[in-house]
Scaffold this motif. Structure first.
Motif, mmCIF file in Angstrom:
data_model
loop_
_atom_site.group_PDB
_atom_site.id
_atom_site.type_symbol
_atom_site.label_atom_id
_atom_site.label_comp_id
_atom_site.label_asym_id
_atom_site.label_seq_id
_atom_site.Cartn_x
_atom_site.Cartn_y
_atom_site.Cartn_z
ATOM 1 N N ASN A 33 -1.428 -0.122 -7.912
ATOM 2 C CA ASN A 33 -0.242 0.297 -7.160
ATOM 3 C C ASN A 33 0.445 1.468 -7.865
ATOM 4 O OD1 ASN A 33 2.961 -0.128 -6.759
ATOM 5 N ND2 ASN A 33 1.803 -0.505 -4.887
ATOM 6 N N ASN A 34 0.912 2.424 -7.064
ATOM 7 C CA ASN A 34 1.510 3.635 -7.629
ATOM 8 C C ASN A 34 2.863 3.398 -8.274
ATOM 9 O OD1 ASN A 34 1.604 3.222 -4.703
ATOM 10 N ND2 ASN A 34 3.147 4.825 -4.690
ATOM 11 N N GLU A 35 3.609 2.372 -7.829
ATOM 12 C CA GLU A 35 4.944 2.147 -8.397
ATOM 13 C C GLU A 35 4.903 1.202 -9.589
ATOM 14 O OE1 GLU A 35 8.210 1.532 -5.685
ATOM 15 O OE2 GLU A 35 7.048 2.392 -4.045
ATOM 16 N N VAL A 72 -7.446 -2.521 0.672
ATOM 17 C CA VAL A 72 -6.530 -2.991 -0.382
ATOM 18 C C VAL A 72 -6.599 -1.994 -1.526
ATOM 19 C CG1 VAL A 72 -6.084 -4.828 -2.065
ATOM 20 C CG2 VAL A 72 -6.800 -5.429 0.251
ATOM 21 N N MET A 73 -5.441 -1.497 -1.934
ATOM 22 C CA MET A 73 -5.427 -0.465 -2.984
ATOM 23 C C MET A 73 -5.910 -1.036 -4.315
ATOM 24 S SD MET A 73 -1.274 -0.247 -3.520
ATOM 25 C CE MET A 73 -1.285 1.502 -3.708
ATOM 26 N N HIS A 74 -6.375 -0.180 -5.200
ATOM 27 C CA HIS A 74 -6.822 -0.639 -6.515
ATOM 28 C C HIS A 74 -5.595 -0.853 -7.399
ATOM 29 C CE1 HIS A 74 -9.912 -0.172 -10.018
ATOM 30 N NE2 HIS A 74 -9.554 -1.408 -9.822
ATOM 31 N N GLU A 84 0.840 -1.208 0.000
ATOM 32 C CA GLU A 84 0.000 0.000 0.000
ATOM 33 C C GLU A 84 0.871 1.252 0.000
ATOM 34 O OE1 GLU A 84 -3.553 -0.220 -0.027
ATOM 35 O OE2 GLU A 84 -3.006 -2.312 -0.347
ATOM 36 N N HIS A 85 0.256 2.352 -0.362
ATOM 37 C CA HIS A 85 0.907 3.660 -0.257
ATOM 38 C C HIS A 85 1.107 3.996 1.223
ATOM 39 C CE1 HIS A 85 1.159 8.099 -0.456
ATOM 40 N NE2 HIS A 85 1.710 7.860 -1.641
ATOM 41 N N GLU A 86 2.085 4.856 1.496
ATOM 42 C CA GLU A 86 2.341 5.255 2.893
ATOM 43 C C GLU A 86 1.105 5.836 3.568
ATOM 44 O OE1 GLU A 86 4.634 5.533 0.656
ATOM 45 O OE2 GLU A 86 6.552 4.917 1.537
HETATM 46 N N1 PLP Z 1 -2.434 6.765 -2.456
HETATM 47 C C1 PLP Z 1 -1.699 6.531 -3.550
HETATM 48 C C2 PLP Z 1 -1.743 5.191 -4.196
HETATM 49 C C3 PLP Z 1 -0.891 7.553 -4.091
HETATM 50 O O1 PLP Z 1 -0.161 7.310 -5.177
HETATM 51 C C4 PLP Z 1 -0.876 8.811 -3.446
HETATM 52 C C5 PLP Z 1 -0.008 9.894 -3.941
HETATM 53 O O2 PLP Z 1 1.063 9.656 -4.447
HETATM 54 C C6 PLP Z 1 -1.678 8.997 -2.308
HETATM 55 C C7 PLP Z 1 -2.439 7.945 -1.850
HETATM 56 C C8 PLP Z 1 -1.724 10.297 -1.589
HETATM 57 O O3 PLP Z 1 -2.531 11.204 -2.281
HETATM 58 P P1 PLP Z 1 -2.397 12.778 -2.028
HETATM 59 O O4 PLP Z 1 -1.093 13.192 -2.634
HETATM 60 O O5 PLP Z 1 -3.565 13.382 -2.718
HETATM 61 O O6 PLP Z 1 -2.440 12.978 -0.560
#
Ligand code: PLP
Length: 404
Positions: free
Chosen positions: A163-165, A159-161, A112-114
Protein backbone atom coordinates in the motif's frame (compact mmCIF):
# COMPACT_ATOMS: atom_id res chain seq x y z
CA UNK A 1 18.07 26.03 3.58
CA UNK A 2 19.10 22.40 3.89
CA UNK A 3 16.14 20.37 2.61
CA UNK A 4 15.38 16.78 3.56
CA UNK A 5 13.01 14.83 1.33
CA UNK A 6 11.06 12.00 2.95
CA UNK A 7 8.34 11.62 0.34
CA UNK A 8 9.80 8.96 -1.93
CA UNK A 9 6.47 7.13 -2.22
CA UNK A 10 5.15 10.19 -4.07
CA UNK A 11 8.04 10.06 -6.48
CA UNK A 12 11.77 9.44 -6.67
CA UNK A 13 14.51 11.36 -8.47
CA UNK A 14 15.91 9.87 -11.65
CA UNK A 15 19.11 8.05 -10.72
CA UNK A 16 22.16 9.61 -12.43
CA UNK A 17 22.97 6.24 -14.07
CA UNK A 18 19.39 6.08 -15.37
CA UNK A 19 19.67 9.59 -16.76
CA UNK A 20 22.99 8.69 -18.37
CA UNK A 21 21.43 5.67 -20.05
CA UNK A 22 18.49 7.74 -21.31
CA UNK A 23 20.27 10.81 -22.68
CA UNK A 24 21.49 9.42 -26.03
CA UNK A 25 17.92 8.46 -26.95
CA UNK A 26 16.82 12.11 -26.88
CA UNK A 27 19.42 13.20 -29.41
CA UNK A 28 21.99 11.02 -31.20
CA UNK A 29 19.89 7.83 -30.99
CA UNK A 30 16.53 9.50 -31.50
CA UNK A 31 15.14 7.07 -34.08
CA UNK A 32 11.73 5.44 -34.00
CA UNK A 33 12.05 1.90 -32.64
CA UNK A 34 9.65 0.72 -35.36
CA UNK A 35 11.84 1.96 -38.22
CA UNK A 36 13.65 -0.75 -40.12
CA UNK A 37 16.80 1.30 -40.82
CA UNK A 38 19.93 0.97 -38.69
CA UNK A 39 19.21 3.83 -36.24
CA UNK A 40 15.68 2.42 -35.81
CA UNK A 41 17.12 -1.01 -35.09
CA UNK A 42 19.43 0.51 -32.47
CA UNK A 43 16.44 2.05 -30.73
CA UNK A 44 14.59 -1.28 -31.01
CA UNK A 45 17.53 -3.10 -29.42
CA UNK A 46 17.53 -0.61 -26.53
CA UNK A 47 13.79 -1.14 -25.97
CA UNK A 48 14.25 -4.91 -25.99
CA UNK A 49 17.13 -4.69 -23.51
CA UNK A 50 14.86 -2.66 -21.22
CA UNK A 51 12.15 -5.31 -21.59
CA UNK A 52 14.65 -7.91 -20.39
CA UNK A 53 15.71 -5.72 -17.46
CA UNK A 54 12.13 -5.12 -16.30
CA UNK A 55 11.25 -8.79 -16.73
CA UNK A 56 14.28 -9.80 -14.64
CA UNK A 57 13.12 -7.60 -11.75
CA UNK A 58 9.90 -9.60 -11.36
CA UNK A 59 10.90 -13.06 -12.59
CA UNK A 60 9.00 -12.74 -15.90
CA UNK A 61 9.86 -13.44 -19.52
CA UNK A 62 10.71 -10.36 -21.62
CA UNK A 63 7.85 -11.02 -24.04
CA UNK A 64 5.43 -10.75 -21.09
CA UNK A 65 6.27 -7.06 -20.52
CA UNK A 66 4.24 -4.26 -22.15
CA UNK A 67 5.50 -0.71 -21.75
CA UNK A 68 2.86 1.85 -20.78
CA UNK A 69 2.68 5.47 -19.68
CA UNK A 70 2.83 4.52 -15.99
CA UNK A 71 1.08 2.79 -13.13
CA UNK A 72 -2.31 4.32 -13.84
CA UNK A 73 -2.42 3.09 -17.41
CA UNK A 74 -1.13 -0.34 -16.40
CA UNK A 75 -3.85 -0.71 -13.76
CA UNK A 76 -6.57 0.42 -16.17
CA UNK A 77 -5.28 -1.86 -18.90
CA UNK A 78 -5.25 -4.86 -16.58
CA UNK A 79 -8.77 -4.24 -15.28
CA UNK A 80 -10.55 -3.24 -18.48
CA UNK A 81 -8.41 -5.48 -20.66
CA UNK A 82 -9.47 -8.56 -18.71
CA UNK A 83 -13.07 -7.41 -18.23
CA UNK A 84 -13.54 -6.65 -21.90
CA UNK A 85 -12.10 -9.93 -23.05
CA UNK A 86 -13.99 -11.82 -20.35
CA UNK A 87 -17.31 -10.21 -21.21
CA UNK A 88 -16.68 -10.55 -24.95
CA UNK A 89 -16.27 -14.34 -24.82
CA UNK A 90 -19.40 -15.28 -22.89
CA UNK A 91 -21.51 -12.82 -24.90
CA UNK A 92 -20.91 -14.99 -27.92
CA UNK A 93 -21.57 -18.14 -25.94
CA UNK A 94 -24.89 -17.07 -24.41
CA UNK A 95 -26.02 -14.73 -27.14
CA UNK A 96 -28.70 -16.97 -28.53
CA UNK A 97 -30.06 -17.86 -25.10
CA UNK A 98 -30.50 -14.57 -23.27
CA UNK A 99 -29.24 -11.73 -25.49
CA UNK A 100 -27.87 -10.31 -22.23
CA UNK A 101 -24.12 -10.08 -21.77
CA UNK A 102 -23.05 -11.41 -18.38
CA UNK A 103 -22.08 -8.48 -16.20
CA UNK A 104 -18.79 -9.82 -14.87
CA UNK A 105 -17.44 -9.38 -11.36
CA UNK A 106 -14.24 -7.98 -9.85
CA UNK A 107 -12.73 -8.61 -6.44
CA UNK A 108 -10.55 -5.91 -4.94
CA UNK A 109 -9.86 -4.22 -1.60
CA UNK A 110 -10.94 -0.96 -0.03
CA UNK A 111 -7.38 0.34 0.21
CA UNK A 112 -6.30 0.22 -3.42
CA UNK A 113 -4.83 3.25 -5.14
CA UNK A 114 -7.29 5.48 -7.01
CA UNK A 115 -5.94 4.07 -10.26
CA UNK A 116 -7.62 0.79 -9.34
CA UNK A 117 -10.53 2.06 -7.24
CA UNK A 118 -11.71 4.58 -9.78
CA UNK A 119 -11.30 2.08 -12.61
CA UNK A 120 -13.47 -0.34 -10.61
CA UNK A 121 -16.06 2.37 -10.06
CA UNK A 122 -16.08 3.14 -13.78
CA UNK A 123 -16.59 -0.58 -14.46
CA UNK A 124 -19.51 -0.61 -12.02
CA UNK A 125 -21.16 2.11 -14.08
CA UNK A 126 -20.95 -0.30 -17.01
CA UNK A 127 -22.83 -2.96 -15.06
CA UNK A 128 -19.88 -4.89 -13.63
CA UNK A 129 -20.26 -5.75 -9.97
CA UNK A 130 -17.31 -5.19 -7.68
CA UNK A 131 -16.57 -6.63 -4.25
CA UNK A 132 -14.46 -4.24 -2.18
CA UNK A 133 -13.01 -6.40 0.56
CA UNK A 134 -12.24 -4.80 3.91
CA UNK A 135 -8.78 -5.00 5.46
CA UNK A 136 -7.67 -5.62 9.03
CA UNK A 137 -6.29 -2.93 11.34
CA UNK A 138 -2.85 -3.31 9.74
CA UNK A 139 -4.16 -2.91 6.22
CA UNK A 140 -4.13 -6.53 5.05
CA UNK A 141 -6.90 -8.40 3.33
CA UNK A 142 -7.83 -11.87 4.54
CA UNK A 143 -7.21 -14.44 1.76
CA UNK A 144 -10.23 -16.41 3.00
CA UNK A 145 -12.39 -13.37 2.31
CA UNK A 146 -11.03 -13.36 -1.25
CA UNK A 147 -11.97 -17.03 -1.52
CA UNK A 148 -15.50 -16.40 -0.20
CA UNK A 149 -16.03 -13.49 -2.60
CA UNK A 150 -15.49 -15.63 -5.71
CA UNK A 151 -18.56 -16.03 -7.93
CA UNK A 152 -19.11 -17.91 -11.18
CA UNK A 153 -18.93 -14.61 -13.06
CA UNK A 154 -15.75 -13.35 -11.38
CA UNK A 155 -13.36 -12.11 -14.06
CA UNK A 156 -10.45 -10.79 -12.04
CA UNK A 157 -8.98 -10.47 -8.58
CA UNK A 158 -7.01 -7.24 -8.23
CA UNK A 159 -5.17 -6.72 -4.95
CA UNK A 160 -2.24 -4.33 -4.60
CA UNK A 161 1.13 -5.63 -3.41
CA UNK A 162 2.25 -2.85 -1.05
CA UNK A 163 0.00 0.00 0.00
CA UNK A 164 1.25 3.47 -0.92
CA UNK A 165 0.19 5.12 2.36
CA UNK A 166 1.07 2.42 4.89
CA UNK A 167 3.65 0.31 3.09
CA UNK A 168 1.86 -2.82 4.31
CA UNK A 169 2.14 -5.83 2.05
CA UNK A 170 -0.90 -7.95 1.20
CA UNK A 171 -0.61 -11.77 1.44
CA UNK A 172 -0.27 -12.22 -2.32
CA UNK A 173 1.08 -15.74 -2.17
CA UNK A 174 -2.13 -17.07 -0.59
CA UNK A 175 -4.33 -14.97 -2.86
CA UNK A 176 -2.39 -16.13 -5.91
CA UNK A 177 -2.88 -19.73 -4.86
CA UNK A 178 -6.64 -19.20 -4.50
CA UNK A 179 -6.82 -17.46 -7.89
CA UNK A 180 -4.95 -20.33 -9.52
CA UNK A 181 -7.11 -23.00 -7.87
CA UNK A 182 -10.21 -21.24 -9.24
CA UNK A 183 -8.69 -20.56 -12.62
CA UNK A 184 -9.10 -16.81 -12.12
CA UNK A 185 -6.90 -14.02 -13.36
CA UNK A 186 -4.94 -12.26 -10.63
CA UNK A 187 -3.66 -8.70 -11.06
CA UNK A 188 -1.51 -6.81 -8.59
CA UNK A 189 -0.60 -3.14 -8.48
CA UNK A 190 3.07 -3.42 -7.55
CA UNK A 191 3.84 0.26 -8.13
CA UNK A 192 4.95 0.70 -4.52
CA UNK A 193 6.71 -2.63 -4.08
CA UNK A 194 8.67 -3.06 -7.32
CA UNK A 195 12.30 -2.33 -6.60
CA UNK A 196 11.74 -2.28 -2.83
CA UNK A 197 10.93 -5.91 -2.04
CA UNK A 198 11.51 -9.06 -4.08
CA UNK A 199 8.79 -10.04 -6.55
CA UNK A 200 8.47 -13.33 -8.37
CA UNK A 201 5.35 -13.46 -10.53
CA UNK A 202 5.56 -17.24 -10.74
CA UNK A 203 5.96 -17.87 -7.01
CA UNK A 204 3.03 -15.52 -6.36
CA UNK A 205 0.89 -16.87 -9.25
CA UNK A 206 0.39 -13.37 -10.60
CA UNK A 207 -1.08 -13.04 -14.10
CA UNK A 208 -0.89 -9.26 -14.44
CA UNK A 209 1.31 -6.77 -12.61
CA UNK A 210 1.60 -2.99 -12.81
CA UNK A 211 4.74 -1.00 -12.12
CA UNK A 212 5.82 2.58 -12.63
CA UNK A 213 9.17 4.17 -13.50
CA UNK A 214 9.05 7.19 -11.25
CA UNK A 215 8.67 5.16 -8.05
CA UNK A 216 11.93 3.30 -8.62
CA UNK A 217 14.36 6.06 -9.65
CA UNK A 218 13.27 6.02 -13.27
CA UNK A 219 11.47 8.75 -15.20
CA UNK A 220 7.84 9.79 -14.86
CA UNK A 221 5.35 8.90 -17.59
CA UNK A 222 6.61 5.38 -18.23
CA UNK A 223 5.60 2.11 -16.67
CA UNK A 224 5.02 -1.51 -17.48
CA UNK A 225 2.31 -4.10 -17.38
CA UNK A 226 3.34 -7.71 -16.97
CA UNK A 227 0.93 -10.04 -18.75
CA UNK A 228 1.45 -13.76 -18.23
CA UNK A 229 1.70 -15.63 -21.54
CA UNK A 230 -1.70 -16.89 -22.63
CA UNK A 231 -3.70 -14.30 -20.66
CA UNK A 232 -6.71 -13.03 -22.59
CA UNK A 233 -6.35 -9.27 -22.52
CA UNK A 234 -8.09 -6.80 -24.79
CA UNK A 235 -6.12 -3.75 -25.82
CA UNK A 236 -7.16 -0.36 -24.41
CA UNK A 237 -5.87 1.79 -27.25
CA UNK A 238 -6.27 1.29 -30.99
CA UNK A 239 -3.52 2.27 -33.38
CA UNK A 240 -0.43 0.76 -34.94
CA UNK A 241 1.15 -2.61 -34.36
CA UNK A 242 3.62 -1.51 -31.68
CA UNK A 243 4.17 -3.96 -28.85
CA UNK A 244 2.35 -6.66 -30.82
CA UNK A 245 -0.78 -4.48 -30.91
CA UNK A 246 -1.22 -4.72 -27.14
CA UNK A 247 -0.22 -1.11 -26.69
CA UNK A 248 -0.03 0.90 -29.88
CA UNK A 249 1.79 4.22 -30.06
CA UNK A 250 5.38 5.12 -30.89
CA UNK A 251 7.51 3.82 -28.08
CA UNK A 252 8.92 6.31 -25.58
CA UNK A 253 12.41 4.95 -26.19
CA UNK A 254 14.28 7.20 -23.73
CA UNK A 255 11.68 6.61 -21.02
CA UNK A 256 11.67 2.87 -21.61
CA UNK A 257 15.48 2.74 -21.52
CA UNK A 258 15.32 4.67 -18.23
CA UNK A 259 12.77 2.27 -16.77
CA UNK A 260 14.92 -0.68 -17.80
CA UNK A 261 18.07 0.77 -16.27
CA UNK A 262 16.15 1.67 -13.09
CA UNK A 263 14.84 -1.90 -12.86
CA UNK A 264 18.37 -3.27 -13.28
CA UNK A 265 19.78 -0.97 -10.58
CA UNK A 266 16.90 -1.83 -8.24
CA UNK A 267 17.44 -5.53 -8.75
CA UNK A 268 21.13 -5.20 -7.93
CA UNK A 269 20.71 -3.03 -4.85
CA UNK A 270 17.35 -4.18 -3.48
CA UNK A 271 18.65 -6.37 -0.66
CA UNK A 272 21.20 -3.80 0.57
CA UNK A 273 18.80 -0.89 0.23
CA UNK A 274 16.09 -2.73 2.13
CA UNK A 275 18.37 -3.46 5.06
CA UNK A 276 19.83 0.04 5.30
CA UNK A 277 16.61 1.92 4.68
CA UNK A 278 14.49 -0.14 7.08
CA UNK A 279 17.08 0.46 9.83
CA UNK A 280 16.72 4.22 9.25
CA UNK A 281 12.91 3.99 9.13
CA UNK A 282 12.95 2.06 12.42
CA UNK A 283 15.24 4.66 13.94
CA UNK A 284 12.81 7.40 12.91
CA UNK A 285 9.88 5.52 14.45
CA UNK A 286 11.71 4.73 17.69
CA UNK A 287 12.96 8.28 17.99
CA UNK A 288 9.50 9.75 17.53
CA UNK A 289 7.96 7.31 20.02
CA UNK A 290 10.57 8.41 22.57
CA UNK A 291 10.31 12.12 21.90
CA UNK A 292 6.65 12.78 21.13
CA UNK A 293 3.76 11.87 23.42
CA UNK A 294 0.59 10.40 21.92
CA UNK A 295 1.92 9.10 18.63
CA UNK A 296 1.01 5.80 17.02
CA UNK A 297 2.40 3.95 14.04
CA UNK A 298 -0.31 2.94 11.59
CA UNK A 299 -0.02 -0.55 10.12
CA UNK A 300 3.39 -1.13 11.68
CA UNK A 301 2.73 -4.69 12.86
CA UNK A 302 2.29 -6.08 9.34
CA UNK A 303 5.02 -6.91 6.83
CA UNK A 304 5.86 -3.56 5.24
CA UNK A 305 8.01 -2.07 2.53
CA UNK A 306 11.28 -1.05 4.18
CA UNK A 307 10.98 2.66 3.46
CA UNK A 308 7.50 3.62 4.65
CA UNK A 309 6.04 4.71 7.95
CA UNK A 310 2.66 6.25 8.65
CA UNK A 311 2.34 8.01 11.98
CA UNK A 312 -0.64 9.42 13.84
CA UNK A 313 0.09 12.52 15.94
CA UNK A 314 -2.98 12.90 18.20
CA UNK A 315 -4.59 16.33 18.14
CA UNK A 316 -2.68 17.56 15.10
CA UNK A 317 -4.09 18.72 11.80
CA UNK A 318 -1.92 16.67 9.42
CA UNK A 319 -1.76 19.28 6.67
CA UNK A 320 -0.76 21.95 9.18
CA UNK A 321 2.11 19.72 10.31
CA UNK A 322 3.19 19.03 6.73
CA UNK A 323 3.33 22.80 6.12
CA UNK A 324 5.14 23.47 9.41
CA UNK A 325 7.75 20.81 8.56
CA UNK A 326 8.04 22.10 5.01
CA UNK A 327 8.87 25.56 6.36
CA UNK A 328 11.67 23.97 8.38
CA UNK A 329 12.99 22.10 5.34
CA UNK A 330 11.41 18.65 5.60
CA UNK A 331 9.20 17.29 2.81
CA UNK A 332 6.67 14.62 3.78
CA UNK A 333 2.98 14.11 3.13
CA UNK A 334 -0.42 13.34 4.60
CA UNK A 335 -0.80 10.39 2.26
CA UNK A 336 -1.08 9.82 -1.45
CA UNK A 337 0.19 12.77 -3.47
CA UNK A 338 -2.74 12.40 -5.87
CA UNK A 339 -5.21 12.81 -2.97
CA UNK A 340 -3.66 15.94 -1.49
CA UNK A 341 -6.14 18.74 -1.34
CA UNK A 342 -8.91 16.19 -0.75
CA UNK A 343 -11.32 17.20 2.02
CA UNK A 344 -12.13 13.60 2.89
CA UNK A 345 -9.83 11.71 5.27
CA UNK A 346 -7.67 9.01 3.67
CA UNK A 347 -9.75 6.03 2.55
CA UNK A 348 -6.82 3.80 3.53
CA UNK A 349 -6.58 5.03 7.10
CA UNK A 350 -10.32 4.94 7.72
CA UNK A 351 -10.34 1.41 6.25
CA UNK A 352 -7.89 0.25 8.94
CA UNK A 353 -10.20 1.65 11.60
CA UNK A 354 -8.93 5.16 12.26
CA UNK A 355 -11.55 7.80 12.99
CA UNK A 356 -11.68 10.67 10.48
CA UNK A 357 -9.84 12.85 13.06
CA UNK A 358 -7.12 10.26 13.58
CA UNK A 359 -6.76 9.81 9.84
CA UNK A 360 -6.36 13.55 9.38
CA UNK A 361 -3.70 13.59 12.12
CA UNK A 362 -1.52 11.06 10.31
CA UNK A 363 1.56 11.72 8.22
CA UNK A 364 3.49 9.52 5.82
CA UNK A 365 7.27 9.56 5.83
CA UNK A 366 8.79 7.57 2.99
CA UNK A 367 12.56 7.16 2.84
CA UNK A 368 14.69 6.68 -0.23
CA UNK A 369 17.72 4.77 -1.40
CA UNK A 370 19.96 7.73 -0.56
CA UNK A 371 18.39 8.82 2.72
CA UNK A 372 21.13 9.31 5.31
CA UNK A 373 21.32 8.96 9.06
CA UNK A 374 21.92 12.69 9.43
CA UNK A 375 18.69 13.37 7.53
CA UNK A 376 16.81 11.14 9.98
CA UNK A 377 18.51 12.97 12.87
CA UNK A 378 17.33 16.25 11.35
CA UNK A 379 13.77 14.88 11.13
CA UNK A 380 13.98 13.76 14.75
CA UNK A 381 15.03 17.26 15.74
CA UNK A 382 12.33 19.20 13.98
CA UNK A 383 9.26 16.95 14.12
CA UNK A 384 8.88 16.90 17.95
CA UNK A 385 9.25 20.69 18.11
CA UNK A 386 6.72 21.26 15.31
CA UNK A 387 4.22 18.87 16.91
CA UNK A 388 4.60 20.57 20.31
CA UNK A 389 4.14 23.98 18.72
CA UNK A 390 0.96 22.99 16.89
CA UNK A 391 -0.45 21.25 19.94
CA UNK A 392 0.21 24.34 22.07
CA UNK A 393 -1.89 26.32 19.58
CA UNK A 394 -4.76 23.82 19.59
CA UNK A 395 -7.41 24.55 22.24
CA UNK A 396 -9.02 21.13 21.66
CA UNK A 397 -5.72 19.34 22.23
CA UNK A 398 -4.98 21.42 25.32
CA UNK A 399 -8.45 20.72 26.71
CA UNK A 400 -8.19 16.96 26.01
CA UNK A 401 -4.65 16.83 27.47
CA UNK A 402 -5.76 18.54 30.67
CA UNK A 403 -8.31 15.74 31.21
CA UNK A 404 -5.72 12.96 30.87
N1 PLP B 1 -0.60 2.61 -7.85
C1 PLP B 1 0.00 2.99 -6.71
C2 PLP B 1 0.00 2.08 -5.54
C3 PLP B 1 0.63 4.25 -6.64
O1 PLP B 1 1.23 4.62 -5.50
C4 PLP B 1 0.61 5.09 -7.77
C5 PLP B 1 1.21 6.43 -7.73
O2 PLP B 1 1.20 7.08 -6.71
C6 PLP B 1 -0.03 4.63 -8.94
C7 PLP B 1 -0.62 3.38 -8.93
C8 PLP B 1 -0.08 5.45 -10.18
O3 PLP B 1 1.14 5.39 -10.85
P1 PLP B 1 1.54 6.51 -11.92
O4 PLP B 1 1.82 7.75 -11.14
O5 PLP B 1 2.75 5.98 -12.60
O6 PLP B 1 0.39 6.65 -12.84
Amino acid sequence: MNRVYLDFNATTPVDPQVLGAMLPYFSADFANASSIHTPGQRARAAVETAREQVAALIGAKPQEIIFTSGGTESDNHAIFGVLNSFVAQPILAVHSVSQQPPPGHLITTTIEHEAVLNACQAAEKQGVSVTYLPVDCEGRVDPNAVFRAIRPETALITVMHANNELGTVHPLEEIGRIAKQHNLYFHTDAVQSAGKIPIDVNALNIDLLSLSGHKLYGPKGVGALYVRSGTRLQQLLYGGHHQRGFRPGTENVAGIVGLGKAAELARNSLANDAQRVSALRDKLERGLLERVPQVRMNGAQAPRTPNTTNIMFAGIEGEALVIALDLKGLSCSVGAACSSGAIEPSHVLTAIGLSPEEAKSSLRFSLGRHTTESEINFALEIIPAAVAQLRALSPTYQKAASHV
